[in-house]
Design an enzyme around this catalytic site. Structure first.
Site, PDB file in Angstrom:
ATOM      1  N   ALA A 164       0.849  -1.197   0.000  1.00 22.92           N
ATOM      2  CA  ALA A 164       0.000   0.000   0.000  1.00 22.92           C
ATOM      3  C   ALA A 164       0.880   1.241   0.000  1.00 22.92           C
ATOM      4  O   ALA A 164       2.064   1.181   0.357  1.00 22.92           O
ATOM      5  CB  ALA A 164      -0.926   0.007   1.216  1.00 22.92           C
ATOM      6  N   ASP A 165       0.277   2.338  -0.401  1.00 26.63           N
ATOM      7  CA  ASP A 165       0.978   3.619  -0.346  1.00 26.63           C
ATOM      8  C   ASP A 165      -0.043   4.713  -0.077  1.00 26.63           C
ATOM      9  O   ASP A 165      -1.173   4.651  -0.562  1.00 26.63           O
ATOM     10  CB  ASP A 165       1.711   3.900  -1.656  1.00 26.63           C
ATOM     11  CG  ASP A 165       2.672   5.068  -1.510  1.00 26.63           C
ATOM     12  OD1 ASP A 165       3.740   4.876  -0.903  1.00 26.63           O
ATOM     13  OD2 ASP A 165       2.360   6.172  -1.983  1.00 26.63           O
ATOM     14  N   THR A 166       0.363   5.693   0.696  1.00 27.26           N
ATOM     15  CA  THR A 166      -0.503   6.820   1.038  1.00 27.26           C
ATOM     16  C   THR A 166       0.201   8.122   0.703  1.00 27.26           C
ATOM     17  O   THR A 166       1.390   8.281   0.989  1.00 27.26           O
ATOM     18  CB  THR A 166      -0.857   6.806   2.537  1.00 27.26           C
ATOM     19  OG1 THR A 166      -1.553   5.602   2.848  1.00 27.26           O
ATOM     20  CG2 THR A 166      -1.753   7.991   2.898  1.00 27.26           C
TER      21      THR A 166
END
Length: 203
Positions: free
Chosen positions: A73-75
């Site tokens: 995941a990446d934010t």
């Protein structure tokens, strides 16, 4: 194959916490990549690319067909279409927080899952409205150390929540992993057998 174990390629303690609270067994995998945005790259394209490239890198590190689904995941934070990354210094953190002060910004989290030769991604976007911040508040917050490893220089699950007037979207997504969307991927694409999520996502 029905299972309740994941490979998780993330150094974020928030993502580990959120998934472990769902009763999932997690196996750590490394996935170091270059996270530099392309010139004029839209935030939604950037965050999806990061999650997908981390997944590809983690597969390389594993060096074998995964026994369990592999999640990355990446934010990122965006204000007026501009990506706002992690601060490089305390002065940078102060400048970021001044930009966010009194405005509404977007928090985008992309989740990518690889399982049985297929890769699936989802993008979740939330909006966060900050109160008007004083210099005293900004520097008191920086003194806690909390902003220094966070996209947008704040953590909604920590002291940063004091600045948030309103959110629209996913609280867990703002933390770094949208649970509802992640659950849909894991159940519908990977055969996850968590009964709480399965009931929530029943068709």
């Amino acid at each position: 194959m029905m299972q309740n174990t994941l490979y998780l390629a993330s150094g974020s303690p928030r993502r580990w916490q959120l998934l472990q609270e769902l009763g999932l067994n997690l196996i750590k995998v490394s996935a170091e990549i270059d996270e530099t945005p392309f010139a004029d790259e839209p935030a939604q394209c950037y965050v999806l690319r990061m999650a997908q490239q981390k997944n590809q890198r983690a597969l390389q590190v594993l060096g074998k067909t995964p026994e369990f689904p592999l999640l990355t995941a990446d934010t990122t934070v965006a204000l007026q279409q501009q990506i706002i990354g992690k601060p490089e210094s305390e002065q940078d953190a102060a400048a970021i927080l001044k930009r966010l002060s009194g405005s509404t910004h977007q928090v985008l989290t992309a989740v990518c899952v690889h399982w049985q030769g297929q890769t699936h991604s989802v993008l979740q976007t939330s909006e966060v409205t900050f109160s008007q911040l004083t210099d005293e508040q900004i520097w008191a917050y920086i003194a806690t150390g909390e902003p220094m490893d966070k996209a947008g220089a704040f953590a909604i699950q920590g002291f940063g929540s004091l600045f948030v007037r309103h959110i629209s979207g996913s609280f867990s997504g703002i933390m770094g992993l949208p649970i509802y969307e992640t659950g849909e991927l894991l159940i519908n694409k990977c055969g996850l057998t968590n009964p709480l999520l399965a009931a929530q996502h029943a068709r």
